[in-house]
Design a protein around this motif. Structure first.
Motif, PDB file in Angstrom:
ATOM      1  N   UNK A 152     -10.341  10.447   6.191  1.00 32.91           N
ATOM      2  CA  UNK A 152      -8.592  10.612   5.664  1.00 32.91           C
ATOM      3  C   UNK A 152      -8.042   9.358   6.584  1.00 32.91           C
ATOM      4  N   UNK A 153      -6.982   8.930   5.905  1.00 32.71           N
ATOM      5  CA  UNK A 153      -6.141   7.872   6.216  1.00 32.71           C
ATOM      6  C   UNK A 153      -4.725   8.501   5.956  1.00 32.71           C
ATOM      7  N   UNK A 154      -3.634   7.924   6.637  1.00 32.93           N
ATOM      8  CA  UNK A 154      -2.301   8.577   6.419  1.00 32.93           C
ATOM      9  C   UNK A 154      -1.759   8.631   4.972  1.00 32.93           C
ATOM     10  N   UNK A 155      -1.979   7.597   4.240  1.00 28.41           N
ATOM     11  CA  UNK A 155      -1.590   7.947   2.989  1.00 28.41           C
ATOM     12  C   UNK A 155      -2.595   8.044   1.638  1.00 28.41           C
ATOM     13  N   UNK A 156      -3.949   8.146   2.027  1.00 27.17           N
ATOM     14  CA  UNK A 156      -4.904   8.456   1.223  1.00 27.17           C
ATOM     15  C   UNK A 156      -6.084   9.044   1.740  1.00 27.17           C
ATOM     16  N   UNK A 157      -7.114   9.383   0.779  1.00 24.61           N
ATOM     17  CA  UNK A 157      -8.357  10.017   1.148  1.00 24.61           C
ATOM     18  C   UNK A 157      -9.396   8.886   0.679  1.00 24.61           C
ATOM     19  N   UNK A 158     -10.352   8.646   1.482  1.00 24.87           N
ATOM     20  CA  UNK A 158     -11.199   7.425   1.080  1.00 24.87           C
ATOM     21  C   UNK A 158     -12.744   8.299   0.880  1.00 24.87           C
ATOM     22  N   UNK A 159     -13.436   8.158  -0.192  1.00 19.08           N
ATOM     23  CA  UNK A 159     -14.522   8.753  -0.481  1.00 19.08           C
ATOM     24  C   UNK A 159     -15.473   7.752  -0.416  1.00 19.08           C
ATOM     25  N   UNK A 160     -16.696   7.657   0.197  1.00 20.41           N
ATOM     26  CA  UNK A 160     -17.835   6.913   0.479  1.00 20.41           C
ATOM     27  C   UNK A 160     -19.051   7.542   0.038  1.00 20.41           C
ATOM     28  N   UNK A 161     -19.383   7.039  -1.049  1.00 26.51           N
ATOM     29  CA  UNK A 161     -20.652   7.662  -1.702  1.00 26.51           C
ATOM     30  C   UNK A 161     -21.917   6.437  -1.550  1.00 26.51           C
ATOM     31  N   UNK A 162     -22.776   6.869  -0.703  1.00 26.48           N
ATOM     32  CA  UNK A 162     -23.911   6.033  -0.238  1.00 26.48           C
ATOM     33  C   UNK A 162     -25.179   6.494  -0.812  1.00 26.48           C
ATOM     34  N   UNK A 163     -25.783   6.037  -1.734  1.00 28.18           N
ATOM     35  CA  UNK A 163     -26.938   6.073  -2.395  1.00 28.18           C
ATOM     36  C   UNK A 163     -27.925   5.164  -2.719  1.00 28.18           C
ATOM     37  N   UNK A 164     -29.108   5.716  -2.542  1.00 28.10           N
ATOM     38  CA  UNK A 164     -30.358   5.067  -2.788  1.00 28.10           C
ATOM     39  C   UNK A 164     -31.197   5.616  -3.726  1.00 28.10           C
ATOM     40  N   UNK A 165     -31.656   4.613  -4.656  1.00 29.01           N
ATOM     41  CA  UNK A 165     -32.713   5.078  -5.725  1.00 29.01           C
ATOM     42  C   UNK A 165     -34.307   4.524  -5.270  1.00 29.01           C
ATOM     43  N   UNK A 166     -34.525   4.007  -4.014  1.00 30.64           N
ATOM     44  CA  UNK A 166     -35.641   3.520  -3.477  1.00 30.64           C
ATOM     45  C   UNK A 166     -35.954   2.070  -3.895  1.00 30.64           C
ATOM     46  N   UNK A 167     -34.972   1.265  -4.247  1.00 30.84           N
ATOM     47  CA  UNK A 167     -35.408   0.043  -4.844  1.00 30.84           C
ATOM     48  C   UNK A 167     -34.305  -0.983  -4.218  1.00 30.84           C
ATOM     49  N   UNK A 168     -34.450  -1.521  -3.479  1.00 31.22           N
ATOM     50  CA  UNK A 168     -33.424  -2.393  -2.788  1.00 31.22           C
ATOM     51  C   UNK A 168     -32.338  -1.766  -1.803  1.00 31.22           C
ATOM     52  N   UNK A 169     -31.620  -2.490  -1.277  1.00 32.24           N
ATOM     53  CA  UNK A 169     -30.632  -1.802  -0.391  1.00 32.24           C
ATOM     54  C   UNK A 169     -29.868  -0.631  -1.007  1.00 32.24           C
ATOM     55  N   UNK A 170     -29.400   0.347  -0.263  1.00 32.92           N
ATOM     56  CA  UNK A 170     -28.610   1.667  -0.867  1.00 32.92           C
ATOM     57  C   UNK A 170     -27.102   0.788  -1.201  1.00 32.92           C
ATOM     58  N   UNK A 171     -26.455   1.451  -2.030  1.00 36.35           N
ATOM     59  CA  UNK A 171     -25.296   1.034  -2.682  1.00 36.35           C
ATOM     60  C   UNK A 171     -24.306   1.969  -1.746  1.00 36.35           C
ATOM     61  N   UNK A 172     -22.978   1.178  -1.711  1.00 37.49           N
ATOM     62  CA  UNK A 172     -21.707   2.110  -1.114  1.00 37.49           C
ATOM     63  C   UNK A 172     -20.595   1.987  -1.945  1.00 37.49           C
ATOM     64  N   UNK A 173     -20.467   3.130  -2.575  1.00 31.66           N
ATOM     65  CA  UNK A 173     -19.351   2.973  -3.564  1.00 31.66           C
ATOM     66  C   UNK A 173     -18.215   3.700  -2.981  1.00 31.66           C
ATOM     67  N   UNK A 174     -16.909   3.112  -3.344  1.00 28.63           N
ATOM     68  CA  UNK A 174     -15.774   3.763  -2.631  1.00 28.63           C
ATOM     69  C   UNK A 174     -14.685   4.412  -3.751  1.00 28.63           C
ATOM     70  N   UNK A 175     -14.234   5.459  -3.618  1.00 28.46           N
ATOM     71  CA  UNK A 175     -13.202   5.870  -4.296  1.00 28.46           C
ATOM     72  C   UNK A 175     -12.061   6.672  -3.383  1.00 28.46           C
TER      73      UNK A 175
END
Length: 347
Positions: A152-175
């Protein structure tokens, strides 16, 4: 003859105006999307395992249930572990809503990515409040693990989705969730893996206020945009095609625009009580003009609204109503369908 022609034009003008007023009275103005965290995804979570050894300056975060916020992959030993570098923090501290306006002394958040090759640190940044943290299992198109963090931030919510499929660095997707945008997490296509649905309202010239539905899916590496849908444009196109089809008879209209269970026009349209007109020999149908998203909840899959229409037959024209729904999976043609549900009738 000239006088009767002018009277007919005025009558038609008033009829269209009455239909527009009925449409305005039937729909509820769409409220601004609330700033509230989305519901927790009803999806399986990875099996809990003992935490691997971490460097002394990495402190694992334990959730409100006392368990580490971590996702494990049993077949490879891979793990995603939420940590605070430098100092430990209790969940009560990280989730304290009273810190929402705090700008200093915010804890760092990071992911410890553990594999057979070792450990990598993935910095996430600083946030006043960590509202929710959830581990997820990804099943399709490739098995994987993920952590879903809601900050939570004052004017918005930040959703961090950290995912890994086992090949390379995990990805961090922000919504984000904010007044003009809402983000929810659900298995839209029922493949066993969470999807991301983003609804955003923007003002566009020539359209009005358009609401876009954007569907993000996990592709085995990260979450990427699969399809996008403009509700206003799509609804205008749906009404236009449905209006053309109904002039060719009930069957083309029912096949394209209605739920499969609808067998007759009477299953869909409800005529005002006391009206003696019948739904046969239809020469045309007038749907409401659409200049903004008519769905009060912004266009949630499965949401429905009451729609007034003016139907023209050989006997004359009259107003009817019908329920229109946004399909549970709207990213198909058409995304809408008329329902059999009966609107309430006046006593």
């Amino acid at each position: 003859m000239h006088y009767r022609g002018r009277t007919a034009l005025k009558t038609k003008k008033y009829a269209i105006l009455a239909c527009a007023l009925l449409w305005a009275s039937c729909r509820t103005p769409a409220p601004s999307p609330p700033i509230a965290p989305p519901p927790s995804p009803a999806l399986p979570t990875p099996a809990e395992k003992p935490l691997p050894s971490l460097p002394p300056d990495l402190f694992p975060v334990h959730g409100k249930d006392g368990r580490p916020v971590a996702a494990f992959r049993s077949d490879t030993g891979e793990a995603l572990i939420l940590c605070t570098p430098g100092a430990p923090y209790r969940w009560e501290e990280l989730s304290d809503i009273n810190r929402i306006y705090q700008t200093e002394d915010l804890p760092d958040l990071a992911i410890a990515w553990v594999t057979e090759q070792g450990l990598e640190r993935l910095p996430l940044g600083r946030y006043p409040v960590l509202k929710e943290a959830r581990s997820l299992t990804l099943a399709s198109p490739r098995r994987g693990i993920a952590l879903l963090l809601t900050c939570l931030k004052p004017q918005k919510i930040v959703h961090l989705l950290v995912s890994s499929g086992g090949n390379g660095l995990p990805s961090i997707d922000t919504f984000f969730t904010r007044p003009s945008m809402t983000t929810s997490f659900q298995d839209l296509d029922t493949d066993g893996t969470i999807d991301v649905l983003v609804r955003e309202t923007v003002r566009e010239e020539g359209v009005g206020r358009e609401t876009y539905l954007s569907w993000y899916t996990w592709n085995g590496i990260r979450f990427s945009l699969e399809r996008s849908l403009g509700i206003v444009r799509s609804l205008k196109a749906f009404f236009s095609k449905a209006g053309r089809l109904i002039r060719n008879g009930p069957e083309p209209f029912l096949s394209y625009a209605c739920v499969e269970e609808a067998e007759t026009l009477e299953d869909v349209f409800v005529i005002e009580e006391g009206n003696t007109f019948r739904l046969h020999g239809i020469r045309g149908i007038t749907f409401p003009e659409i200049s903004e998203n008519p769905f009060p909840d912004g266009g949630m899959p499965g949401e429905k609204i009451l729609v007034p229409v003016r139907i023209e037959t050989g006997e004359g024209s009259f107003v009817a109503t019908a329920f229109l729904g946004l399909k549970a999976f709207p990213f198909q043609d058409p995304p809408f369908e008329f329902l059999i549900d009966r609107p309430p009738t006046n006593p």
